[in-house]
Design an enzyme around this catalytic site. Structure first.
Site, PDB file in Angstrom:
ATOM      1  CG  ASP A   1      -4.156  -1.229  18.084  1.00 22.81           C
ATOM      2  OD1 ASP A   1      -3.620  -2.082  19.253  1.00 22.81           O
ATOM      3  OD2 ASP A   1      -5.183  -1.292  18.600  1.00 22.81           O
TER       4      ASP A   1
ATOM      5  CG  HIS B   1      -5.810   2.681   1.947  1.00 23.17           C
ATOM      6  ND1 HIS B   1      -5.328   2.206   0.420  1.00 23.17           N
ATOM      7  CD2 HIS B   1      -6.212   3.085   1.241  1.00 23.17           C
ATOM      8  CE1 HIS B   1      -5.859   0.835   0.173  1.00 23.17           C
ATOM      9  NE2 HIS B   1      -7.749   1.624   1.010  1.00 23.17           N
TER      10      HIS B   1
ATOM     11  CG  ASP C   1      -2.550   1.086   0.718  1.00 21.74           C
ATOM     12  OD1 ASP C   1      -2.288   1.751   0.481  1.00 21.74           O
ATOM     13  OD2 ASP C   1      -3.281  -0.084   0.675  1.00 21.74           O
TER      14      ASP C   1
ATOM     15  CB  SER D   1      -9.612  -0.229   1.157  1.00 25.50           C
ATOM     16  OG  SER D   1      -9.355   0.036  -0.434  1.00 25.50           O
TER      17      SER D   1
END
Ligand SMILES: *[C@@H]1O[C@H](CO)[C@@H](O)[C@H](O)[C@H]1NC(C)=O
Ligand SMILES: *[C@@H]1O[C@H](CO)[C@@H](O)[C@H](O)[C@H]1NC(C)=O
Length: 667
Positions: free
Chosen positions: A249, A281, A240, A455
């Site tokens: 996280d 993204h 990506d 996505s």
């Protein structure tokens, strides 16, 4: 194209308002504003696909000797950037004397001399392609209820000190150590997962809502967790625009070995920060897979003990070499590659993997995962609004990718969804206003409740695939697809085209075999026996040249015995089926193609795409269907081609390619 038309295009690019009055003054066959629109769009398409040449070349050097490559590069004034696909004959050469991007292909004495070198088998100037992310951009900032960045920074600093103690953060999934030899499963089926303390857990409806509301489906991941599968030992990477590897996280699961920056050619996939956060993204996709469990932060990844990496490759010119390098990066280490992008979903593009990328896929499925085959998960595409067909996207339409579509919270087909026969299954995502979206990690150490589009579906599938591979690491890339076909659930998914195929499975062009069920996949994986070797049987239609009269339908039939006469090709039980088609059409979008199997299952290989005005037709395009999975191959196959156009089209080639096995294993 006429010189006059080219000239008009150039003028229109500069002065778009002209197109309102042009139809009145134009001397040739443009009769409406719509035609002018089409002319412009065609030109954009050819700019996008044909004319963005970069200053890099893929050079195939016989024997693949890196020293030979260096020598040749130096001799002809290139910089050798190294092998494109590891241990292949392909090297990437750059010539800094050329412009980085040009609309003209480079022709020079230097080019023709290097191509005449005896060791140079192939020389291909790299083209920058249009590749789009499959979510929706909205000017939206991270949720305001988030703690401050300082909080995250401090927390991250603290966590950094404990990250290296596996006891601390791998509390889950480490049952082998706790169980003192007791069978893992006996212990784990009894274990109940209490709700974790991650603040967005309550918003992860797609993971646990069936516990709260009777009759509603989710991905049933808790069943897999309760059996002890959390992705441990499995490596996933997100191809990506980068990965914020320091996100608290994600960081404990971050795997540098599964990461690379193809755009800047270094080891750090950290995204380029822009005030628009356009490169968020990849980080959003990664969190869905492998965010940390019960750490009071953000969300829980489906495979929260998996290793996660990022390949930064969308933030720059996406060439064949860039795609190939990304899809083959560290293929002995990475198990699952997740891609939520592809060619433009504008309803008029037909584009797929080029030379090097095809090689990368082949490599992956033959050599990745110690020969069991890399898993390539692909988002099917967001072109629903433009009536796009995901079968015109050669990535999602490939047999090597596990293609995932979306369903909305209410079980509807999302407005962006593309229907096509290559989709294998479905994961939840965003839908209409009022329906919830996918929650995940976001840039700047934050979280978002609004990840969208196909996505968001592909990474959920990647996470579920990671749980499945942990349950049975021996699974091949085809075993995984078999397991998906057998366990996906059509329940609660509304579509008009559900049909029962020749072996009794319910399948749809919008949802494939249905919603992924992690618990069922893990259970089946544990008892799964590897399917026999893949066979491939090709049957050509004997008299290919046929006119497809306008406003008419062509019916063609071929009979096949599944290549029974040749043992290494004999296919009795089907997996993927392709119809490889070459045809000419005055308007490509007016063509519709259907394939019906001997068992009577009819796949729509191509639906009408009104925006596709291309006159180039299809050249050896392999339309793929998954709908015949498990059926027997023998008998008569029917291809129907509709031509809704104003002029005749012609079929030049139809080849039926069947993949499968010559005998069946369990179920
Ligand atoms: C989550 O962590 C808290 C302490 O931080 C603990 O009390 C709780 O039991 C944990 N929950 C789960 C589901 O593990
Ligand atoms: C196929 O699945 C759909 C969606 O769940 C359902 O409505 C339909 O009844 C199913 N068809 C059969 C024959 O089971």
């Amino acid at each position: 194209m006429k010189t006059g038309q080219i000239l008009v295009q150039m003028i229109l690019k500069q002065m778009p308002y002209l197109k309102k009055i042009l139809p009145i003054i134009l001397p040739f066959s443009l009769t409406s504003a719509n035609d002018v629109d089409n002319l412009i769009s065609n030109s954009v398409q050819s700019y996008g696909l044909k004319q963005h040449f970069t200053n890099q070349w893929a050079v195939q050097i016989e024997g693949g000797d890196p020293k030979e490559a260096d020598k040749l590069a130096e001799k002809y004034g290139f910089i050798n950037l190294g092998p494109i696909i590891p241990n292949s004959e392909f090297f990437l050469f750059e010539n800094r004397n050329y412009r980085k991007k040009s609309s003209r292909k480079a022709r020079s004495i230097q080019m023709s001399s290097i191509s005449r070198e005896p060791k140079v088998l192939e020389l291909e100037q790299q083209i920058a392609k249009k590749r789009v992310k499959r979510d929706f951009l909205r000017a939206e900032r991270p949720s305001s209820s988030l703690p401050s960045e300082d909080y995250f920074r401090q927390l991250y600093a603290e966590r950094n000190t404990i990250f290296h103690d596996p006891q601390q953060y791998h509390r889950y999934g480490d049952y082998q150590d706790l169980s003192n030899g007791i069978d893992r499963d006996i212990l784990h089926t009894r274990r109940r997962y209490a709700p974790p303390n991650d603040p967005f857990w309550k918003d992860m409806w797609y993971l646990h809502r069936s516990e709260e509301s009777e009759g509603e489906m989710d991905h049933n991941v808790k069943e897999a967790w309760e059996m002890g599968y959390t992705g441990k030992g499995v490596v996933v990477t997100i191809l990506d625009d980068g990965l914020e590897r320091t996100h608290p996280d994600i960081a404990p699961n971050y795997d540098p070995m599964a990461s690379y920056d193809v755009n800047d050619r270094d080891d750090d996939p950290t995204p380029r920060y822009e005030y628009t956060d356009e490169n968020r993204h990849g980080t959003r996709c990664a969190g869905e897979v492998a965010s940390i469990f019960n750490n009071s932060l953000c969300i829980v990844g489906i495979a929260f003990n998996a290793k996660i990496g990022g390949i930064r490759m969308l933030d720059g010119d996406v060439t064949d070499a860039v795609e190939a390098a990304s899809l083959s990066h560290n293929l002995h280490h990475i198990d699952i590659y997740s891609a939520s992008w592809g060619p433009d979903d504008d309803g008029r593009t037909v584009d797929g993997p080029a030379t090097l990328t095809k090689i990368a896929f082949e490599r992956g499925i033959t050599q990745g995962r110690k020969g069991r085959g890399s898993i390539f998960i692909w988002a099917s595409g967001n072109g629903g609004k433009d009536a796009d067909s995901c079968n015109c996207d050669g990535y999602t339409n490939s047999i090597h990718t596990l293609s995932i579509s979306s369903a909305t919270e209410k079980g509807n087909i999302p407005w962006y969804s593309e229907a096509c026969s290559s989709t294998l299954a479905t994961a939840y995502s965003s839908g209409a206003t009022g329906e919830r979206m996918i929650v995940t990690t976001d840039l700047h150490h934050s979280c978002t409740k609004s990840h969208t589009g196909t996505s968001a579906s592909a990474p959920l599938a990647a996470g579920i695939a990671a749980l499945t591979l942990e349950a049975n690491p021996e699974l091949t890339w085809r075993d995984l697809q078999h397991i998906v076909v057998r366990t996906a659930k059509p329940v609660n998914l509304r579509a008009g085209d559900w049909k029962i195929n020749g072996i009794g499975r319910n399948v749809s062009h919008s949802f494939g075999y249905g919603l992924l069920d992690a618990g069922a996949m893990v259970k089946l994986a544990k008892v799964w026996q590897t399917v026999p070797e893949q066979r491939k049987c090709r049957t050509s239609y004997p008299a290919p040249y046929k006119t497809i009269p306008h406003g008419n339908r062509l019916h063609l039939q071929v009979y096949t015995d599944g290549c029974a006469g040749s043992p290494e090709h004999h296919v009795k039980y089907l997996e993927h089926v392709q119809a490889i088609v070459t045809l000419n059409a005055p308007k490509r979008g007016d063509i519709q193609i259907y394939l019906t199997s001997p068992k009577g299952t009819r796949s729509t290989l191509l639906a009408k795409r009104s925006r596709d005005t291309s006159r180039t037709g299809f050249r050896d395009w392999a339309f793929m269907t998954t709908h015949n999975w498990g059926e027997t191959a023998y008998g008569t196959w029917t291809l129907e081609i509709d031509n809704d156009g104003w002029d005749d089209a012609e079929l030049l080639k139809w080849e039926l390619v069947m993949y499968g096995t010559d005998n069946r294993t369990l179920n």
